[in-house]
Motif scaffolding. Structure first.
Motif, short mmCIF file in Angstrom:
data_model
loop_
_atom_site.label_atom_id
_atom_site.label_comp_id
_atom_site.label_asym_id
_atom_site.label_seq_id
_atom_site.Cartn_x
_atom_site.Cartn_y
_atom_site.Cartn_z
N PRO A 174 0.82 -1.22 0.00
CA PRO A 174 0.00 0.00 0.00
C PRO A 174 0.85 1.27 0.00
CG PRO A 174 0.16 -0.86 2.23
CD PRO A 174 0.90 -1.84 1.33
N GLY A 175 0.27 2.34 -0.50
CA GLY A 175 0.85 3.67 -0.36
C GLY A 175 2.07 3.91 -1.22
N PRO A 176 2.73 5.03 -1.00
CA PRO A 176 3.90 5.42 -1.80
C PRO A 176 5.08 4.46 -1.71
CG PRO A 176 3.02 7.31 -0.60
CD PRO A 176 2.32 6.10 -0.06
N LEU A 177 5.14 3.64 -0.66
CA LEU A 177 6.24 2.69 -0.58
C LEU A 177 6.24 1.74 -1.77
CD1 LEU A 177 8.65 1.59 0.99
CD2 LEU A 177 7.08 0.13 2.28
N SER A 178 5.04 1.46 -2.30
CA SER A 178 4.96 0.60 -3.48
C SER A 178 5.67 1.23 -4.67
CB SER A 178 3.50 0.32 -3.84
OG SER A 178 2.84 1.52 -4.24
N VAL A 179 5.63 2.57 -4.75
CA VAL A 179 6.32 3.26 -5.84
C VAL A 179 7.82 3.07 -5.72
CG1 VAL A 179 6.71 5.49 -6.95
CG2 VAL A 179 4.46 4.95 -6.00
N LEU A 180 8.35 3.25 -4.51
CA LEU A 180 9.79 3.08 -4.29
C LEU A 180 10.24 1.67 -4.64
CD1 LEU A 180 12.54 4.06 -3.30
CD2 LEU A 180 11.83 3.46 -0.96
N LEU A 181 9.51 0.68 -4.16
CA LEU A 181 9.87 -0.71 -4.44
C LEU A 181 9.77 -1.01 -5.93
CD1 LEU A 181 8.13 -2.49 -1.43
CD2 LEU A 181 10.58 -2.16 -1.76
N ALA A 182 8.72 -0.48 -6.58
CA ALA A 182 8.55 -0.73 -8.01
C ALA A 182 9.67 -0.09 -8.83
CB ALA A 182 7.19 -0.19 -8.47
N VAL A 183 10.04 1.13 -8.48
CA VAL A 183 11.09 1.83 -9.23
C VAL A 183 12.44 1.15 -9.02
CG1 VAL A 183 12.36 4.00 -9.39
CG2 VAL A 183 9.87 4.03 -9.24
#
Length: 418
Positions: free
Chosen positions: A359-368
């Motif tokens: 959930p949340g912006p952490l998913s963006v960091l992990l995805a990038v």
């Protein structure tokens, strides 16, 4: 009938696991048990000698690297003072199968002793990842990894400044290759950039972002630079709300970049780096890839490979006779066969699936970060080896699964109580 607010409470509590406000800053004091094992692993994983590969003999460098890896694993072991966090078993099962297959292939077709040494180092690195994620939150482990890479990559870059006269920034101490500096500085750049966009920034963050960007550019690593630009754009695209300063900087840089690409030869010169005689070009890579596809002697070697120590392959019809396997996928085919390729795909799919449920912006960091790591693996080797690339990749895959598992357990337990 369940109250609507009560039904939504578990989801809100679970989402708090990945709240960006919980992500530590560069100046946040982290427990020594997080950053020290990761730092030791990074120091042990980078090359200490230029152009040298482990072939089974024992010397000071080999013993020192083994000792650092063992010390890192010892320091990361849980001491019982902290509550245990849920960590998925799937990444470790897939990795264990990969290492077993590679060792079996080395026993049949390659050098077993150097492969077993690499298998043990990779296995101990996985133990460190498990211990850290079972004891500390994901954000702390990711920041600990970024700090370790910043220290190692920054030190190598600063001590290697005299190498700029050759056209590319290489490491001075240790003498690591430009591409290695690109990943060591690229990961902390992504972490700091994500934090500046989603959480907050400081003057130190901005200065470090500029310094890291300049360092990666100075390496002239085409793969590293291209992936760093793509990862930055991906982080911006995924943002729901951008800070005003980010919008202004993006708008101001667009005309400058357009001018550089359209009216200067910087981009063309960058693509032609090294000239036609450079054996690190895509064309020469495909020559080694073709040789790798034809290396297997029988169907068993096709399945199991020839061991993790096989990093150089013979090529024919060229003015050079041997070449390194500059692709994780081709290296996997040679070192662990088609079964290894299936397991590598399984690790990537598991990590991507875990990221999708974070959930949340952490998913963006992990995805990038996962995009950066996997994208690099296409043209550079090391993602399934005792390297900084493997450590980054395995931390991401396991962290994504851990956040998802912890979130599901918290949602279930809170839902049962309500």
């Amino acid at each position: 009938m369940t109250n609507g607010k009560s039904a939504q409470a578990p989801a809100r509590l679970a989402d708090a696991i990945a709240a960006p406000d919980n992500f530590p800053s560069l100046g946040t004091r982290l427990p020594r048990r997080i950053w020290l094992p990761l730092l030791l692993l990074l120091v042990a994983s980078i090359p200490w000698r230029r152009g040298a590969y482990f072939s089974g003999g024992l010397d000071t460098v080999v013993i020192a690297k083994a000792a650092l890896t063992v010390v890192a694993a010892s320091l990361a072991l849980p001491n019982g003072a902290l509550p245990r966090r849920a960590v998925p078993a799937a990444p470790f099962v897939l990795l264990g199968l990969y290492l077993t297959i590679s060792a079996f292939g080395a026993w049949m077709y390659g050098d077993l002793i150097p492969t077993l040494a690499l298998v043990m180092r990779v296995g101990l690195a996985a133990v460190v990842v498990y211990c850290l994620l079972s004891s500390f939150d994901t954000a702390g482990v990711l920041m600990g990894l970024a700090r370790g890479m910043l220290v190692v990559g920054g030190f190598a870059a600063v001590t290697g400044l005299p190498t700029l006269s050759s056209g590319r920034l290489s490491g001075g101490l240790p003498p690591i290759a430009p591409n290695e500096i690109a990943i060591l500085c690229g990961v902390p750049f992504i972490v700091l950039f994500w934090r500046a966009v989603y959480v907050g920034r400081s003057r130190l963050d901005v200065l470090l972002l500029v310094a890291l960007a300049v360092t990666v550019y100075a390496t002239a690593s085409r793969t590293g630079i291209a992936l760093l630009v793509a990862a930055t754009l991906l982080a911006l695209i995924r943002a729901r709300h951008l800070r005003a300063i980010v919008v202004v900087m993006a708008a101001a840089s667009a005309p400058l970049l357009a001018y550089v690409f359209a009216y200067t030869d910087v981009f063309a010169g960058f693509l032609d780096r090294g000239g036609t005689g450079n054996t690190a070009t895509l064309n020469s890579r495909t020559i080694a890839w073709t040789a790798a596809a034809e290396l297997a002697q029988d169907w068993l070697q096709h399945l199991f490979g020839a061991g993790m120590s096989r990093k150089i392959i013979a090529v024919t019809g060229q003015y050079w006779s041997t070449q390194t396997l500059d692709s994780t996928w081709v290296s996997t085919l040679v070192q662990a066969g088609y079964l290894g390729l299936v397991l590598l795909v399984g690790l990537i799919v598991y990590g991507a699936r875990g990221v999708a449920f974070v959930p949340g912006p952490l998913s963006v960091l992990l995805a990038v970060l996962l995009f950066f790591s996997v994208g690099r693996s296409i043209l550079e080797s090391g993602m399934m080896d005792a390297s900084s690339g493997f450590l980054t990749f395995f931390v991401l895959v396991t962290a994504a699964g851990a956040v998802r598992l912890q979130r599901n357990r918290l949602t279930t337990s809170r839902g049962d109580r309500l």
